[in-house]
Design an enzyme around this catalytic site. Structure first.
Site, PDB file in Angstrom:
ATOM      1  N   LEU B  74       0.834  -1.201  -0.159  1.00 30.78           N
ATOM      2  CA  LEU B  74      -0.008  -0.009   0.171  1.00 30.78           C
ATOM      3  C   LEU B  74       0.705   1.325   0.038  1.00 30.78           C
ATOM      4  CD1 LEU B  74      -2.805  -1.072   3.197  1.00 30.78           C
ATOM      5  CD2 LEU B  74      -2.828  -1.260   0.465  1.00 30.78           C
ATOM      6  N   GLY B  75       1.372   1.150  -1.226  1.00 32.70           N
ATOM      7  CA  GLY B  75       2.147   3.174  -1.674  1.00 32.70           C
ATOM      8  C   GLY B  75       0.761   3.792  -0.914  1.00 32.70           C
ATOM      9  N   THR B  76       1.426   4.529  -0.067  1.00 29.65           N
ATOM     10  CA  THR B  76       0.044   5.163   0.207  1.00 29.65           C
ATOM     11  C   THR B  76       0.470   6.489   0.628  1.00 29.65           C
ATOM     12  OG1 THR B  76      -0.967   2.543   0.929  1.00 29.65           O
ATOM     13  CG2 THR B  76      -1.498   4.555   1.811  1.00 29.65           C
ATOM     14  N   THR B  77      -1.322   7.090   0.931  1.00 26.68           N
ATOM     15  CA  THR B  77      -1.064   8.118   1.972  1.00 26.68           C
ATOM     16  C   THR B  77      -2.284   7.858   2.766  1.00 26.68           C
ATOM     17  OG1 THR B  77      -0.487   9.456   0.315  1.00 26.68           O
ATOM     18  CG2 THR B  77      -1.790  10.984   1.271  1.00 26.68           C
ATOM     19  N   GLY B 206       3.473   9.126   0.763  1.00 24.49           N
ATOM     20  CA  GLY B 206       2.690  10.357   0.598  1.00 24.49           C
ATOM     21  C   GLY B 206       2.563  11.540   1.678  1.00 24.49           C
TER      22      GLY B 206
END
Lengths: 247, 284
Positions: B74-77, B206
């Protein structure tokens, strides 16, 4: 095989023909013959009072305690065999610590009372153990407000407005019923508890009064009633008793 | 095994793996072959595409395989913020395996209990597993208590799992919700398993891009609407800057009145400074 129990009272794992467990009943008797313990739930907290017979004139006052803090918001008063009671107190402390460590919050009173009751109940299930000869009054003050619980040797836990156990429980209970607990403050409650215990203790034998409370005045922590207040309460109790005797 | 680090502040070199970068050779190669796979699966005759697929001696297949073998991350913000009377949780919706977007409409805001939700960042597998455990624990606990669980307890349970398995897990969590005792509250559990109660928290790759923005915009005692706007704005900006965040914006608002979900499709995500306008489409 004749007599009171007629063989059905030897083990906690044997029912009598009419469905009773005599060993459990005997444990209750051990409590009922002990010193009186009174607990009342007032409008701002809970007061516990324990009547402790003084076994010897040489006994140092304040030894053999029978009220214990479990955590900041909970405390217990022991009735019956105090050594047995202490075992339950230890378990309660463990449960409270473990709960806090796991859930990150203080154990609510009703959860603790049920867990303690379950622990006590275990000793009514196996032939190789005996039930505790002690009952406990538990005072708590958490998000549910002040609460009073009674845990008995059979493994029951009940919540009370006020109750008493031990030798003088009958008359103590009738006295408690006369109190207006919804209006009574803990400060007044301490005096009432002292009065009740002095009235109930009709013998000449000396006794020590142990008073503990958890209320707004004690900062919602379970503490022994401050010495000056306890002394004053006892004085008032004695005065009231003398008045009754005179009239 | 190689794992992608996605939580802000991890600062380790392996982080590059989740940032989509067309500059890298591997990326360019993939783009080059992307046209071919279209032909292969959609347009070419089966015989022609078959030969196309094989003419490089299986290079393309190997390349795609390598992408898909990356851990699902989950490369995430993610964000959760408290306002007067409740909390708003927000997240983008991108899930990647390496450079490949495995899911563009992911729901990273997962319920732990009726009144508590969790924002997940890091490994999808790890955070799903943690969430499932905490859900289960809380269900038991709610029965024990005979009432709603507290947000603090939910956070504590998640923290315990992260801390005790810190060497195996890649999970940055934000737990937020509403309860009677504490009102709306936000708790954050970053990589090592610290547990902090905070007024608001941001996480995921993020979040690094919006620290300043959030410090500037967040105020105590916002209204629900103000807080919701704040959350959406923060996620929007992060999605614009962070290559590993994108898709649509999901939010969950929790207060004494209950839980409300909102969904902002990618066509409605406001464009950030310097971004190009969304191309017109028939439906939008």
């Amino acid at each position: 095989m004749s007599g009171i129990g007629t063989g059905y009272d030897l083990s906690v794992s044997t029912f009598s023909p009419d469905g009773r467990v005599f060993q459990t009943a005997y444990a209750q008797k051990a409590v009922d013959n002990g010193g009186t313990v009174v607990g009342i739930r007032c409008k701002d907290g809970v007061v516990l009072g324990v009547e402790k017979p003084v076994a010897s004139k040489m006994l140092v006052g304040g030894s053999n305690r029978s009220t214990y803090p479990i955590n900041q918001q909970t405390g217990m008063g022991i009735a019956g065999v105090s050594a047995d009671g202490r075992q339950i107190v230890n378990r309660a402390m463990q449960e409270a610590t473990q709960y806090k460590g796991f859930y990150g919050e203080v154990i609510p009173g009703y959860v603790l009372s049920e867990r303690i009751a379950s622990y006590v109940h275990l000793f009514n299930l196996y032939w190789y153990v005996r039930p505790f000869g002690a009952a406990l009054l538990m005072a708590s003050y958490d998000s549910e407000g002040p609460q009073l619980y009674l845990i008995e040797p059979g493994g029951t836990a009940h919540r009370y407005f006020g109750t008493a156990i031990g030798k003088g429980r009958q008359s103590a209970k009738t006295d408690i019923e006369k109190l207006k607990l919804t209006e009574l403050s803990c400060r007044q409650g301490v005096v009432e508890v002292a009065k009740i215990l002095h009235t109930v203790h009709d013998e000449e034998k000396p006794f020590e009064l142990e008073l503990a409370w958890i209320c707004d005045e004690s900062n919602k922590e379970f503490k022994r009633v401050p010495a000056d207040l306890a002394a004053e309460a006892e004085q008032q109790a004695k005065a009231a008793l003398d008045e009754d005797m005179d009239s | 095994m190689f794992k992608a680090a996605l939580h802000s502040g991890s600062g380790k070199p392996r982080r590059r793996a989740t940032v989509s970068s067309p500059h890298k050779p591997a990326g360019r190669k993939l783009l080059e072959w992307r046209g071919r796979i279209d032909q292969h699966f959609g347009y070419g005759s089966s015989e022609a595409s078959r030969s196309l697929y094989l003419e490089d001696g299986g290079q393309y297949a190997a390349l795609l395989q390598a992408e898909l073998e990356q851990p699902v991350s989950l490369g995430t913000t993610i964000i959760a913020a408290s306002y007067a009377g409740g909390v708003v949780l927000g997240a983008d919706s991108r899930t990647t395996t390496g450079n490949y977007i495995a899911n563009r409409v992911t729901d990273k805001i997962t319920p732990l209990a009726e009144n508590v939700y969790i924002c997940r960042s890091g490994s999808a597998a790890d955070t799903q597993a943690i969430s499932a455990y905490v859900q289960w624990f809380l269900q038991q606990h709610a029965v024990d208590l005979d009432r709603h669980v507290s947000v603090k307890t939910a956070a504590k349970l998640a923290q315990t799992m992260v801390y005790q398995n810190k060497n195996m897990l890649q999970a940055g969590l934000i737990i937020a919700g509403w309860d009677k005792q504490g009102g709306g509250s936000v708790h954050t559990v970053p990589l090592g398993g610290t547990l902090l109660q905070v007024p608001y928290s941001i996480g995921g790759s993020g979040s690094a891009y919006i620290t300043g923005l959030c410090d500037k915009l967040w105020r105590p005692h916002m209204t629900q609407q103000e807080c919701h706007e704040f959350v959406v704005k923060a996620v929007t900006h992060a999605m614009a800057r962070d290559g590993s965040s994108g898709g649509c914006i999901r939010t969950v608002t929790i207060s004494k009145d209950g839980v409300k979900r909102d969904f902002l499709p990618h066509t409605r995500v406001p464009i950030a400074y310097g971004e190009m306008q969304q191309p017109m489409s028939v439906g939008a």
